[in-house]
Design a protein around this motif. Structure first.
Motif, PDB file in Angstrom:
ATOM      1  N   MET A  49       0.838  -1.200   0.000  1.00  0.00           N
ATOM      2  CA  MET A  49       0.000   0.000   0.000  1.00  0.00           C
ATOM      3  C   MET A  49       0.875   1.252   0.000  1.00  0.00           C
ATOM      4  O   MET A  49       0.589   2.229  -0.725  1.00  0.00           O
ATOM      5  N   GLU A  50       1.946   1.219   0.797  1.00  0.00           N
ATOM      6  CA  GLU A  50       2.848   2.375   0.853  1.00  0.00           C
ATOM      7  C   GLU A  50       3.448   2.653  -0.527  1.00  0.00           C
ATOM      8  O   GLU A  50       3.556   3.805  -0.963  1.00  0.00           O
ATOM      9  N   GLN A 107      -3.297  -0.361   7.253  1.00  0.00           N
ATOM     10  CA  GLN A 107      -3.247   0.077   5.851  1.00  0.00           C
ATOM     11  C   GLN A 107      -3.242   1.598   5.754  1.00  0.00           C
ATOM     12  O   GLN A 107      -2.532   2.185   4.935  1.00  0.00           O
ATOM     13  N   LEU A 108      -4.071   2.249   6.574  1.00  0.00           N
ATOM     14  CA  LEU A 108      -4.152   3.711   6.561  1.00  0.00           C
ATOM     15  C   LEU A 108      -2.802   4.315   6.946  1.00  0.00           C
ATOM     16  O   LEU A 108      -2.342   5.291   6.324  1.00  0.00           O
ATOM     17  N   SER A 109      -2.154   3.767   7.966  1.00  0.00           N
ATOM     18  CA  SER A 109      -0.850   4.286   8.411  1.00  0.00           C
ATOM     19  C   SER A 109       0.194   4.157   7.300  1.00  0.00           C
ATOM     20  O   SER A 109       1.023   5.059   7.105  1.00  0.00           O
ATOM     21  N   SER A 110       0.157   3.043   6.558  1.00  0.00           N
ATOM     22  CA  SER A 110       1.109   2.855   5.460  1.00  0.00           C
ATOM     23  C   SER A 110       0.905   3.910   4.374  1.00  0.00           C
ATOM     24  O   SER A 110       1.879   4.475   3.852  1.00  0.00           O
ATOM     25  N   ALA A 111      -0.366   4.176   4.035  1.00  0.00           N
ATOM     26  CA  ALA A 111      -0.651   5.189   3.016  1.00  0.00           C
ATOM     27  C   ALA A 111      -0.205   6.569   3.484  1.00  0.00           C
ATOM     28  O   ALA A 111       0.287   7.380   2.689  1.00  0.00           O
ATOM     29  N   LEU A 112      -0.371   6.837   4.785  1.00  0.00           N
ATOM     30  CA  LEU A 112       0.027   8.143   5.327  1.00  0.00           C
ATOM     31  C   LEU A 112       1.532   8.367   5.220  1.00  0.00           C
ATOM     32  O   LEU A 112       1.988   9.501   5.034  1.00  0.00           O
ATOM     33  N   LYS A 113       2.343   7.293   5.348  1.00  0.00           N
ATOM     34  CA  LYS A 113       3.794   7.430   5.210  1.00  0.00           C
ATOM     35  C   LYS A 113       4.153   7.986   3.832  1.00  0.00           C
ATOM     36  O   LYS A 113       5.037   8.825   3.690  1.00  0.00           O
ATOM     37  N   ALA A 161       5.916  11.533   2.842  1.00  0.00           N
ATOM     38  CA  ALA A 161       7.127  11.593   2.021  1.00  0.00           C
ATOM     39  C   ALA A 161       6.967  12.571   0.862  1.00  0.00           C
ATOM     40  O   ALA A 161       7.943  13.195   0.422  1.00  0.00           O
ATOM     41  N   LEU A 162       5.732  12.703   0.377  1.00  0.00           N
ATOM     42  CA  LEU A 162       5.452  13.601  -0.762  1.00  0.00           C
ATOM     43  C   LEU A 162       5.037  14.998  -0.317  1.00  0.00           C
ATOM     44  O   LEU A 162       4.775  15.871  -1.161  1.00  0.00           O
ATOM     45  N   GLY A 163       4.936  15.210   0.992  1.00  0.00           N
ATOM     46  CA  GLY A 163       4.513  16.516   1.505  1.00  0.00           C
ATOM     47  C   GLY A 163       3.041  16.799   1.298  1.00  0.00           C
ATOM     48  O   GLY A 163       2.622  17.959   1.220  1.00  0.00           O
ATOM     49  N   LEU A 164       2.242  15.719   1.202  1.00  0.00           N
ATOM     50  CA  LEU A 164       0.804  15.883   0.943  1.00  0.00           C
ATOM     51  C   LEU A 164      -0.042  15.653   2.192  1.00  0.00           C
ATOM     52  O   LEU A 164      -1.272  15.693   2.109  1.00  0.00           O
ATOM     53  N   ARG A 165       0.588  15.394   3.321  1.00  0.00           N
ATOM     54  CA  ARG A 165      -0.175  15.182   4.564  1.00  0.00           C
ATOM     55  C   ARG A 165      -0.945  16.469   4.888  1.00  0.00           C
ATOM     56  O   ARG A 165      -0.388  17.554   4.986  1.00  0.00           O
ATOM     57  N   GLY A 166      -2.254  16.346   5.059  1.00  0.00           N
ATOM     58  CA  GLY A 166      -3.091  17.512   5.334  1.00  0.00           C
ATOM     59  C   GLY A 166      -3.620  18.198   4.086  1.00  0.00           C
ATOM     60  O   GLY A 166      -4.549  18.998   4.146  1.00  0.00           O
ATOM     61  N   GLU A 167      -2.999  17.876   2.910  1.00  0.00           N
ATOM     62  CA  GLU A 167      -3.467  18.465   1.645  1.00  0.00           C
ATOM     63  C   GLU A 167      -4.630  17.673   1.061  1.00  0.00           C
ATOM     64  O   GLU A 167      -5.488  18.228   0.368  1.00  0.00           O
ATOM     65  N   ILE A 168      -4.642  16.361   1.300  1.00  0.00           N
ATOM     66  CA  ILE A 168      -5.708  15.490   0.803  1.00  0.00           C
ATOM     67  C   ILE A 168      -6.315  14.755   2.000  1.00  0.00           C
ATOM     68  O   ILE A 168      -5.592  14.192   2.821  1.00  0.00           O
ATOM     69  N   ALA A 169      -7.645  14.756   2.092  1.00  0.00           N
ATOM     70  CA  ALA A 169      -8.320  13.985   3.145  1.00  0.00           C
ATOM     71  C   ALA A 169      -8.157  12.498   2.850  1.00  0.00           C
ATOM     72  O   ALA A 169      -8.219  12.076   1.688  1.00  0.00           O
ATOM     73  N   TYR A 216     -11.913   4.774   9.580  1.00  0.00           N
ATOM     74  CA  TYR A 216     -10.782   5.228  10.393  1.00  0.00           C
ATOM     75  C   TYR A 216     -10.209   6.526   9.839  1.00  0.00           C
ATOM     76  O   TYR A 216     -10.111   6.711   8.627  1.00  0.00           O
ATOM     77  N   TYR A 217      -9.812   7.414  10.761  1.00  0.00           N
ATOM     78  CA  TYR A 217      -9.192   8.687  10.408  1.00  0.00           C
ATOM     79  C   TYR A 217      -7.750   8.705  10.912  1.00  0.00           C
ATOM     80  O   TYR A 217      -7.433   8.059  11.922  1.00  0.00           O
TER      81      TYR A 217
END
Length: 595
Positions: free
Chosen positions: A438-439, A468-474, A478-486, A498-499
């Motif tokens: 997933m990551e 799975q959600l945590s893996s996608a968040l990594k 890495a791409l600097g998109l945390r918080g840019e896409i829900a 899950y959030y």
């Protein structure tokens, strides 16, 4: 107009109940509202921060405030309702004034006729209604016709004309539908007694007619007039059957109006039931378009006033789901248990059914409205900062670690956009590691979108739970998109949502459209991934079957499949055909391996 001018207008407002109107610089009316205290209510528009963008726009446009003081809050309710219908201001909930409902008329004449009409003539006649359904009117008139023989002619049956022998009985008399008042075969007193009974039936009170018929039946039976007694018994059964069908609650519940509301982001749906002697004599639902994010209480108060006016309700008590201001002299009840509570639930079901029907119609006649409502609902249900017009969903597929693949499906405006679907072969992960897979695919997907300058989705859905959600968040980090896409994860077992950073899942209503869209996304991603996985396994099996033959490599296998299309056809091919494609030596080996 300056703020100073508005403040001056506010200072002159009284503390009395009344109706206020806002006007723009062209002198056009923008909004009409009611208030218990005009000064306090109108000042609140200008002295507090509003959550609604529409309300902020309205306030900016106001240059003139007018008001009308009235004696009571009830007068304010009625005046507000009438002014909205008259002026139809842009920022008010729209109310349609329907004038074509059917009524039952008892004509003001000697030997009154009883019939349905859509026109009210002020000649002293009695009108019962309006009814929301023509079928209800026809059922009542058919019942009346079976129970009481009335005249249908439009003759002037004055005493002088009847005494002069001006009229002769018609076919209706001979077939038993009329008792012949035109020739004095029926007296005025006897006819009026029937009209009095009909009046009570139309109101929903069957008690008197039932008692009268039972008394008549017993009198005929005692006098040994069994034929007449049987006719009365048949009428009694007709009336009892009708009452059984129309009575849905305790017959002691009489002269009551029931109101409930179901709403979404854009509309409110108010159902109205009118009861008399335990029977629903009227049912109607209206749709109200929100203009300023009105609350359910505001919409319901407006609808109560409108519907009671429209249907000329004189009931002194109303049942509602929460306390509202219904005006002076009206008892407001919020039932908690028993028959009264069942009535509220019935009314709410009617409102929900009406809302569902409107959704179905909107999908056909106004798809944009349906999409807008769905997107707004998903934004609220999933606690998003913007509407999820563009959603992507990821799913992994592998069986015992073989041929690991992943799928990304795309939904736009709540519908699949199949041309944008993507497959991924897992490249950097060895073995069945769903989290690492997933990551990888999330990183590859959004790295490519960023590199190509393509738009990013408003929502990412991960098929899986917290891991799975945590893996996608990594990858998003890495791409600097945390918080840019829900981003959310959906776990299969109990459909938990899950959030990021929240270990406690959210559960959506099982019937909600938001959950249905999320489930559709997840199922579509699973289907698309499984299809690709099967195809890959099948190709791998074919390749291995050919390449296992000594002397046949990948290049030869591809050459054969290109020509014959399948392994089955290669097996069936003659030695001559094989020689023509791969030469004698290899053809001999292939032919011997399969034969």
């Amino acid at each position: 107009m300056s703020q100073a001018s508005i403040e001056l207008q506010l200072q002159t407002l009284p503390h009395n109940p009344g109706v206020y109107q806002f006007y723009d610089k062209q002198g056009k009316i923008l909004y009409v509202g009611k208030a218990k205290n005009l000064k306090k209510r109108v000042s609140s528009y200008f002295h507090k921060e509003h959550d609604s963008g529409k309300t902020r726009v309205l306030v900016k446009k106001i240059v003139e405030i007018r008001h009308i003081v009235v004696p009571t809050e009830t007068d304010a309710l009625l005046l507000e309702n009438n002014m909205i219908k008259k002026y139809q201001p842009r920022y008010n909930v729209m109310l349609k004034d329907d004038k074509t409902y059917p009524w039952i008329c008892i004509k003001n004449e000697r030997f009154p006729r009883v019939f349905s009409t859509r026109k009210l003539i002020r000649d002293g006649s009695e009108y019962f209604g309006p009814y929301t359904s023509v079928r209800t009117v026809r059922a009542l008139l058919d019942l009346i016709k079976e129970l009481y023989p009335l005249r249908t002619c439009n003759y002037d049956l004055s005493k002088e004309k009847i005494d002069a022998g001006k009229y002769k009985v018609c076919l209706e008399y001979h077939i038993g539908n009329c008792l012949g008042p035109c020739e004095s075969f029926q007296s005025v007193g006897e006819y009026d007694e029937q009209i009095r009974a009909i009046r009570e039936i139309v109101k929903g009170n069957f008690k008197e007619s039932l008692q009268l018929f039972k008394k008549q039946m017993n009198q005929f039976a005692e006098a040994l007039k069994f034929e007449e007694a049987q006719k009365i018994k048949e009428k009694l059964e007709v009336l009892e059957n009708y009452q059984a069908k129309s009575t849905i609650v305790n017959p002691r519940i009489t002269n009551v109006d029931v109101f409930t509301i179901v709403s979404d982001e854009a509309y409110g749906y108010v159902n109205f039931l009118q009861l008399s002697y335990g029977a629903i004599i009227r049912a109607h639902t209206i749709e109200m378009k929100k203009k300023l994010d009105e609350t359910d209480m505001e919409l319901l108060e407006l609808a109560i006033t409108e519907l009671r006016q429209r249907f000329h309700s004189q009931s002194k008590e109303i049942y509602v789901p929460f306390i509202v201001d219904a005006g002076d002299g009206i008892k407001v009840t919020t039932p908690k248990v028993g028959d009264k509570k069942k009535l509220l639930e019935l009314s709410e079901r009617n409102a929900r059914f009406y809302r569902q029907e409107r959704f179905k119609q909107a999908k056909i006649t106004d798809p944009d409205r349906h999409v807008n409502r769905l997107m707004s609902q998903m934004k609220n249900d999933l606690r998003l900062s913007e509407e999820p017009r563009y959603i992507e969903c990821f799913d992994n597929s592998n069986i015992q670690g073989t041929n690991p693949v992943a799928a990304c499906v795309v939904f736009k405006n709540g519908k699949p956009s199949k041309k944008d679907y993507r497959h991924f072969n897992i490249k950097t992960v060895d073995g069945p590691d769903d989290f690492a897979s997933m990551e990888e695919v999330v990183y590859r997907r959004y790295k490519r979108l960023l590199d190509e300058g393509e738009p990013l989705p408003q929502l990412i859905v991960i098929d899986g739970g917290k891991g799975q959600l945590s893996s996608a968040l990594k990858s998003l980090d890495a791409l600097g998109l945390r918080g840019e896409i829900a981003i959310i994860g959906i776990a299969k077992r109990l459909e938990e949502i899950y959030y990021p950073g929240d270990s406690i899942p959210m559960y959506l209503d099982k019937k909600s459209e938001t959950l249905k869209v999320i489930q559709y996304l997840r199922n579509e991603a699973h289907r698309f991934g499984i299809t690709f996985h099967r195809q890959k396994r099948s190709n791998a099996a074919i390749d291995s079957e050919l390449e296992n033959i000594p002397g046949v490599g990948e290049k030869t296998a591809v050459q054969l499949l290109k020509e014959f299309k399948s392994v089955k056809r290669i097996k069936e091919a003659s030695i001559e055909k094989l020689i023509a494609i791969v030469g004698v030596s290899k053809a001999q080996k292939i032919y011997e391996a399969f034969h």
